[in-house]
Design an enzyme around this catalytic site. Sequence first.
Site, short mmCIF file in Angstrom:
data_model
loop_
_atom_site.label_atom_id
_atom_site.label_comp_id
_atom_site.label_asym_id
_atom_site.label_seq_id
_atom_site.Cartn_x
_atom_site.Cartn_y
_atom_site.Cartn_z
N GLY A 100 79.34 70.08 58.98
CA GLY A 100 80.49 69.88 58.08
C GLY A 100 81.79 70.33 58.72
O GLY A 100 82.88 69.95 58.28
N GLY A 133 86.31 71.72 56.31
CA GLY A 133 85.96 71.59 57.74
C GLY A 133 86.60 72.64 58.64
O GLY A 133 86.48 72.57 59.86
N ARG A 190 81.58 77.02 70.87
CA ARG A 190 80.29 77.67 71.12
C ARG A 190 79.42 76.78 72.00
O ARG A 190 79.64 75.57 72.10
CB ARG A 190 79.61 78.08 69.82
N ASP A 267 68.30 74.87 57.94
CA ASP A 267 69.37 74.26 58.74
C ASP A 267 69.99 75.27 59.70
O ASP A 267 70.78 74.88 60.57
CB ASP A 267 70.46 73.66 57.83
#
Length: 501
Positions: A100, A133, A190, A267
């Site tokens: 997202g 977001g 990342r 998730d």
Amino acid sequence: MTGIRDLHWSSDFISKTPGDNIEENYPRKVFNACWSKTTPSIVPSPEMIIWSDEMASILKIDEKESKILSGNVLCSGMKPYSQCYGGHQFGSWAGQLGDGRAITLGEVMSESGKLELQLKGSGTTPYSRFADGKAVLRSSIREFLCSEAMHHLGIPTTRALSLCITGEKILRDILYDGNPSYEPGAVICRVAPSFIRFGSFQIHALRGDMNSLKKLVNYTIKTHFGHLKSSGDQLLIDWLREVVESTARMVIHWMRVGFVHGVMNTDNMSIHGITIDYGPYGWIENYDHNWTPNITDLSTSRYRFGQQPNIAGWNLARLLESISPLFSETDKIHNLMLHYDDYLALEYQKMWCQKLGILKFDSKLINDLIFLLQEKEVDMTIFFRKLANIDESNHDSISESFYEEGISQEWINWLNSYLQKVTPERDVKMNTTNPKYILRNWMVQLAIEKAEEKDYSLLNELFQLIKMPYDEQLNYESKWFSKRPKWAKNKTGCSMLSCSS
Ligand code: AMP
Ligand code: MG
């Protein structure tokens, strides 16, 4: 100088798995696809405030390109996308979630193999649902520092390359109590072999989309488990066995250092067995199996410290049932769960032997210790460092780890029976198992408060500290080898964290 733009970018994931036909960016359900094309949002004034030299040297870059690492500029070869995945959140199937607010820029080859670089907080994607977001500085600092801290503790994890502030103000209601306020926006970059999660497979299996499931499984095994040479059911078994084992090792590492992930939804479980998605995580200060840092989790404490190995097992079972339609015979799948229990038990025993400097696992000794540690408040990190130097003559020094004064007869009895079992020169081994410095919740909170005022000194100091967590680092001892201060006991960001980020 060499920078991100000089890297040789590739996009294996999107060339080998099915993608979304729609290219417009609006929230929607994405079917029959593992990813959607996305573009990072432009931010007003990106400024890099911290960067990992070590991660950069793995990538062989030395130029701090804040425009690229905040998403304002793409370079040739990048094909940004967001991943489609689902997940069980707090034990219930939540359907499609997806990236997202994460956008993968692409993949590069490095000395550590294929690495994916991903921006987090760079604007909406088709998976943003009702949210913006974006990410705030607070949560980005928490992810940057903690992922690097975990790496230096020897714990498999996603890494962080950079953190840029964006010049935007973002509205967040930290405690979900109707008191929102503006916070500085930020984007981190990342890095991981991939960001494929258990939920990446679940979404296709639960929708009955066997084509996407098969393609993603084939891609994952070929690309990331390429050393496996079997075929058919056996290949799936060999692959899942590795996932089972790496997940067990990861969670035992968490138990070793007192890390509580806080949102072990499916998730947030990496297929590589690496720690992923640093949200409302926390570190055990007083040893307590029942502690959860996540205020959303307070009612059932599903993700409490002591429960993590069981939850990892529950999550693995969800992964296995998602892969089960690809088996011609499913009877062997159950053995993988039995293997998890056995493997976990061995890792658990090994971990306790190393923590205590004993040769043979002794369940009574360890269960008695866990009971005593929890009976009164005892600081986990300080306790194990002090324990390494305890002998018959200095029992009392262990009480420096107690939040309340005084050492009881029960403790003296336990120490006496412990000292009969220790190996010679145990201190060296124990001190490479039990860190002296962890990223205590209140330490990061102090760094965040300063950084929000544009003072990054503490952020940099903590970044230095966590690079050598097992070393004595005497210059930092009085400041950071320290029990939780009173002010932090019930403070937001220290003892209570939320998913708001
Ligand atoms: P988490 O529990 O933080 O891993 O997030 C659960 C889901 O919420 C994931 O699909 C995230 O991408 C999504 N999410 C979290 N924060 C945001 C945000 N600010 N904007 C869009 N999606 C978000
Ligand atoms: Mg997540």
